[in-house]
Design a protein around this motif. Structure first.
Motif, PDB file in Angstrom:
ATOM      1  N   CYS A  42     -17.795   7.370  22.241  1.00  0.00           N
ATOM      2  CA  CYS A  42     -16.471   7.256  21.637  1.00  0.00           C
ATOM      3  C   CYS A  42     -15.637   6.287  22.467  1.00  0.00           C
ATOM      4  O   CYS A  42     -16.040   5.892  23.571  1.00  0.00           O
ATOM      5  CB  CYS A  42     -15.775   8.616  21.548  1.00  0.00           C
ATOM      6  SG  CYS A  42     -15.425   9.382  23.148  1.00  0.00           S
ATOM      7  N   SER A  43     -14.477   5.914  21.963  1.00  0.00           N
ATOM      8  CA  SER A  43     -13.618   4.998  22.695  1.00  0.00           C
ATOM      9  C   SER A  43     -12.894   5.740  23.819  1.00  0.00           C
ATOM     10  O   SER A  43     -12.762   6.977  23.773  1.00  0.00           O
ATOM     11  CB  SER A  43     -12.582   4.385  21.757  1.00  0.00           C
ATOM     12  OG  SER A  43     -11.641   5.376  21.358  1.00  0.00           O
ATOM     13  N   PRO A  44     -12.405   5.028  24.849  1.00  0.00           N
ATOM     14  CA  PRO A  44     -11.648   5.697  25.916  1.00  0.00           C
ATOM     15  C   PRO A  44     -10.441   6.463  25.389  1.00  0.00           C
ATOM     16  O   PRO A  44     -10.166   7.580  25.846  1.00  0.00           O
ATOM     17  CB  PRO A  44     -11.219   4.525  26.816  1.00  0.00           C
ATOM     18  CG  PRO A  44     -12.241   3.459  26.570  1.00  0.00           C
ATOM     19  CD  PRO A  44     -12.609   3.590  25.133  1.00  0.00           C
ATOM     20  N   GLN A  45      -9.720   5.893  24.428  1.00  0.00           N
ATOM     21  CA  GLN A  45      -8.540   6.570  23.910  1.00  0.00           C
ATOM     22  C   GLN A  45      -8.918   7.840  23.156  1.00  0.00           C
ATOM     23  O   GLN A  45      -8.240   8.877  23.260  1.00  0.00           O
ATOM     24  CB  GLN A  45      -7.740   5.639  23.002  1.00  0.00           C
ATOM     25  CG  GLN A  45      -6.364   6.177  22.632  1.00  0.00           C
ATOM     26  CD  GLN A  45      -5.503   6.444  23.867  1.00  0.00           C
ATOM     27  OE1 GLN A  45      -5.322   5.578  24.717  1.00  0.00           O
ATOM     28  NE2 GLN A  45      -4.977   7.663  23.977  1.00  0.00           N
ATOM     29  N   SER A  46     -10.024   7.785  22.407  1.00  0.00           N
ATOM     30  CA  SER A  46     -10.480   8.986  21.702  1.00  0.00           C
ATOM     31  C   SER A  46     -10.876  10.073  22.685  1.00  0.00           C
ATOM     32  O   SER A  46     -10.587  11.259  22.487  1.00  0.00           O
ATOM     33  CB  SER A  46     -11.654   8.636  20.790  1.00  0.00           C
ATOM     34  OG  SER A  46     -11.257   7.755  19.771  1.00  0.00           O
ATOM     35  N   PHE A  47     -11.539   9.671  23.760  1.00  0.00           N
ATOM     36  CA  PHE A  47     -11.929  10.626  24.798  1.00  0.00           C
ATOM     37  C   PHE A  47     -10.669  11.278  25.388  1.00  0.00           C
ATOM     38  O   PHE A  47     -10.630  12.508  25.566  1.00  0.00           O
ATOM     39  CB  PHE A  47     -12.717   9.906  25.889  1.00  0.00           C
ATOM     40  CG  PHE A  47     -13.233  10.788  26.968  1.00  0.00           C
ATOM     41  CD1 PHE A  47     -12.441  11.094  28.086  1.00  0.00           C
ATOM     42  CD2 PHE A  47     -14.514  11.312  26.917  1.00  0.00           C
ATOM     43  CE1 PHE A  47     -12.914  11.910  29.098  1.00  0.00           C
ATOM     44  CE2 PHE A  47     -15.002  12.130  27.943  1.00  0.00           C
ATOM     45  CZ  PHE A  47     -14.196  12.421  29.028  1.00  0.00           C
ATOM     46  N   ARG A  48      -9.677  10.478  25.680  1.00  0.00           N
ATOM     47  CA  ARG A  48      -8.415  10.995  26.253  1.00  0.00           C
ATOM     48  C   ARG A  48      -7.730  11.939  25.269  1.00  0.00           C
ATOM     49  O   ARG A  48      -7.144  12.955  25.685  1.00  0.00           O
ATOM     50  CB  ARG A  48      -7.508   9.825  26.613  1.00  0.00           C
ATOM     51  CG  ARG A  48      -6.098  10.230  26.976  1.00  0.00           C
ATOM     52  CD  ARG A  48      -5.334   9.044  27.542  1.00  0.00           C
ATOM     53  NE  ARG A  48      -5.627   8.874  28.961  1.00  0.00           N
ATOM     54  CZ  ARG A  48      -5.260   7.825  29.689  1.00  0.00           C
ATOM     55  NH1 ARG A  48      -4.635   6.813  29.098  1.00  0.00           N
ATOM     56  NH2 ARG A  48      -5.542   7.775  30.972  1.00  0.00           N
ATOM     57  N   LEU A  50      -2.983   6.655  34.066  1.00  0.00           N
ATOM     58  CA  LEU A  50      -3.154   5.213  33.949  1.00  0.00           C
ATOM     59  C   LEU A  50      -3.517   4.817  32.525  1.00  0.00           C
ATOM     60  O   LEU A  50      -4.175   5.572  31.807  1.00  0.00           O
ATOM     61  CB  LEU A  50      -4.253   4.722  34.906  1.00  0.00           C
ATOM     62  CG  LEU A  50      -4.045   4.994  36.391  1.00  0.00           C
ATOM     63  CD1 LEU A  50      -5.254   4.518  37.181  1.00  0.00           C
ATOM     64  CD2 LEU A  50      -2.784   4.319  36.890  1.00  0.00           C
ATOM     65  N   SER A  51      -3.132   3.613  32.165  1.00  0.00           N
ATOM     66  CA  SER A  51      -3.534   3.092  30.858  1.00  0.00           C
ATOM     67  C   SER A  51      -5.010   2.740  30.875  1.00  0.00           C
ATOM     68  O   SER A  51      -5.620   2.615  31.945  1.00  0.00           O
ATOM     69  CB  SER A  51      -2.724   1.835  30.537  1.00  0.00           C
ATOM     70  OG  SER A  51      -3.076   0.782  31.425  1.00  0.00           O
ATOM     71  N   VAL A  52      -5.581   2.580  29.702  1.00  0.00           N
ATOM     72  CA  VAL A  52      -6.995   2.194  29.602  1.00  0.00           C
ATOM     73  C   VAL A  52      -7.214   0.861  30.299  1.00  0.00           C
ATOM     74  O   VAL A  52      -8.215   0.661  31.004  1.00  0.00           O
ATOM     75  CB  VAL A  52      -7.433   2.118  28.122  1.00  0.00           C
ATOM     76  CG1 VAL A  52      -8.836   1.512  28.011  1.00  0.00           C
ATOM     77  CG2 VAL A  52      -7.398   3.511  27.496  1.00  0.00           C
ATOM     78  N   GLU A  53      -6.269  -0.065  30.147  1.00  0.00           N
ATOM     79  CA  GLU A  53      -6.392  -1.377  30.789  1.00  0.00           C
ATOM     80  C   GLU A  53      -6.385  -1.245  32.309  1.00  0.00           C
ATOM     81  O   GLU A  53      -7.159  -1.922  33.008  1.00  0.00           O
ATOM     82  CB  GLU A  53      -5.247  -2.293  30.334  1.00  0.00           C
ATOM     83  CG  GLU A  53      -5.358  -2.802  28.904  1.00  0.00           C
ATOM     84  CD  GLU A  53      -5.098  -1.712  27.866  1.00  0.00           C
ATOM     85  OE1 GLU A  53      -5.577  -1.846  26.732  1.00  0.00           O
ATOM     86  OE2 GLU A  53      -4.430  -0.708  28.220  1.00  0.00           O
ATOM     87  N   SER A  54      -5.526  -0.362  32.845  1.00  0.00           N
ATOM     88  CA  SER A  54      -5.461  -0.172  34.297  1.00  0.00           C
ATOM     89  C   SER A  54      -6.747   0.461  34.823  1.00  0.00           C
ATOM     90  O   SER A  54      -7.226   0.106  35.902  1.00  0.00           O
ATOM     91  CB  SER A  54      -4.260   0.709  34.666  1.00  0.00           C
ATOM     92  OG  SER A  54      -3.052   0.053  34.371  1.00  0.00           O
ATOM     93  N   SER A  92     -10.963  -5.731  29.602  1.00  0.00           N
ATOM     94  CA  SER A  92     -10.924  -4.339  29.146  1.00  0.00           C
ATOM     95  C   SER A  92     -11.846  -4.104  27.951  1.00  0.00           C
ATOM     96  O   SER A  92     -12.300  -2.976  27.724  1.00  0.00           O
ATOM     97  CB  SER A  92      -9.495  -3.929  28.793  1.00  0.00           C
ATOM     98  OG  SER A  92      -8.984  -4.727  27.735  1.00  0.00           O
ATOM     99  N   ALA A  93     -12.143  -5.165  27.192  1.00  0.00           N
ATOM    100  CA  ALA A  93     -13.063  -5.011  26.061  1.00  0.00           C
ATOM    101  C   ALA A  93     -14.456  -4.635  26.552  1.00  0.00           C
ATOM    102  O   ALA A  93     -15.146  -3.815  25.925  1.00  0.00           O
ATOM    103  CB  ALA A  93     -13.109  -6.301  25.244  1.00  0.00           C
ATOM    104  N   ASN A  94     -14.877  -5.208  27.683  1.00  0.00           N
ATOM    105  CA  ASN A  94     -16.180  -4.864  28.256  1.00  0.00           C
ATOM    106  C   ASN A  94     -16.192  -3.405  28.711  1.00  0.00           C
ATOM    107  O   ASN A  94     -17.193  -2.699  28.568  1.00  0.00           O
ATOM    108  CB  ASN A  94     -16.507  -5.779  29.427  1.00  0.00           C
ATOM    109  CG  ASN A  94     -16.822  -7.196  28.993  1.00  0.00           C
ATOM    110  OD1 ASN A  94     -17.226  -7.424  27.847  1.00  0.00           O
ATOM    111  ND2 ASN A  94     -16.646  -8.152  29.889  1.00  0.00           N
TER     112      ASN A  94
END
Length: 360
Positions: A348-354, A321-325, A335-337
């Motif tokens: 870290c950010s969700p994308q960095s974690f992924r 799933l995307s970060v937004e999903s 999604s910013a929250n």
């Protein structure tokens, strides 16, 4: 993940659906908790609802995973009718049985692509939650009949209450798909119109027929292709697998208050309940809940944050799933929250974690 949601259902269905040695069917205590909530009982009043069952009051607390016999469930309903002094209590109770009150079956139905698949899901997996009832589907020209059969021997009054509940279960499922009241169905009851028959029209929105050959809900065929209004099927499939795996991690016996809160939160759509809802499910005040959790070195906020963090990590590692999903899945409307919360959890950010980047 340890298999799909449906795999988990199939693995557990044989044991859970079997009657006990006395011929009684075993049922989750969650339905008795709904009875208690509809009656507005407080913690000290719970023993009244359990009179004659031999059950301890803690089985009515959120998070308890006990199963009770069919006879015990009938006694609970008999007690509820007496406590309420309302002959139409079966209708009141049935109106509270939304799809989500049936746990995994409800989520399975609500994730179905169309109404027919949802009804088949209810039919096929009902023994997991309510083994004393049976739903059969029959095509009848331009309509489909959902026949309701109660397998548990019950006196007339209790049997009527059970049938009332099941008619409203079907209605609630259909209305969840339609997003409106179901007006075009035909509801049949095999018993005579009761003295409180005028109350039915308050709860049941379609045409009523009493003294019929069978208890059934007849739906127009065109409704069966009604699409799932919830949308993203992949998100719902992921949510079902996630909840099935996480539920296995919580101890079943010797539940602490923290465990009970976890189980309640895991049984609800992410982000759909608050601390007040949890306290009410335990028949205590929000202040009492906070005090008992504090005694265990915990808090509602900490439990919720830990669970949300773990769910987010699981979904990011799966990469489906995307970060937004994922944000939507966890109940974040912005999604910013979600990104801010994730940075607080993991640094870290969700994308960095992924991507496997180390925390900043």
């Amino acid at each position: 993940m340890q298999g799909s949601f449906c795999d988990n259902i199939v693995r557990s269905s044989t044991k859970d659906a079997m009657p006990d040695s006395l011929g009684n069917y075993l049922i989750p205590t969650s339905y008795s908790r709904i009875v208690a909530r509809e009656l507005g009982l407080q913690e000290r009043e719970l023993p009244r609802l359990l009179e004659g069952t031999g059950l301890p009051p803690h089985v009515l607390l959120a998070g308890d995973e006990s199963r009770i016999s069919g006879q015990q469930q009938l006694q609970v309903m008999t007690n509820a009718r007496r406590i309420s002094n309302d002959p139409a209590f079966g209708l009141r109770l049935g109106s509270q049985l939304t799809p989500r009150s049936h746990g995994p079956i409800g989520y399975l139905a609500l994730s179905s692509p169309d109404l027919l698949t949802a009804l088949k899901s209810l039919r096929d997996f009902l023994p997991i939650r309510i083994p004393f009832a049976q739903v059969d589907l029959h095509e009848q020209g331009q309509s489909m009949a959902c026949d309701l059969t109660i397998l548990l021997p019950a006196p007339t009054t209790q049997l009527r209450m059970l049938v009332e509940c099941f008619a409203l279960v079907i209605q609630s499922l259909v209305e969840s798909f339609l997003g409106r009241e179901l007006r075009e169905a035909s509801i049949h009851f095999e018993y005579d119109r009761p003295a409180y028959g005028d109350r039915y029209e308050k709860y049941i929105h379609s045409e009523l027929h009493f003294a019929q050959p069978a208890s059934r809900v007849v739906l127009p065929a065109h409704l069966l292709t009604e699409a799932n209004p919830e949308g993203d099927a992949n998100s719902y499939a992921a949510a079902r697998d996630m909840c099935a795996a996480l539920l296995e991690q919580v101890p079943v016996t010797a539940l602490s208050m923290t465990d009970r809160v976890k189980r309640f939160l895991l049984a609800q759509p992410a982000g759909s309940v608050n601390e007040e809802n949890v306290a009410r499910s335990l028949y205590i005040s929000r202040r009492t809940l906070a005090r008992r959790l504090q005694a265990e070195g915990s808090s509602y906020r900490r439990i919720r944050e830990d669970m949300m963090a773990e769910m987010a990590a699981v979904q990011l590692r799966q990469g489906q799933l995307s970060v937004e999903s994922i944000a939507v899945l966890l109940g974040y409307h912005d999604s910013a929250n979600f990104r801010r919360a994730f940075r607080r959890w993991y640094g870290c950010s969700p994308q960095s974690f992924r991507d496997g980047v180390k925390p900043e």
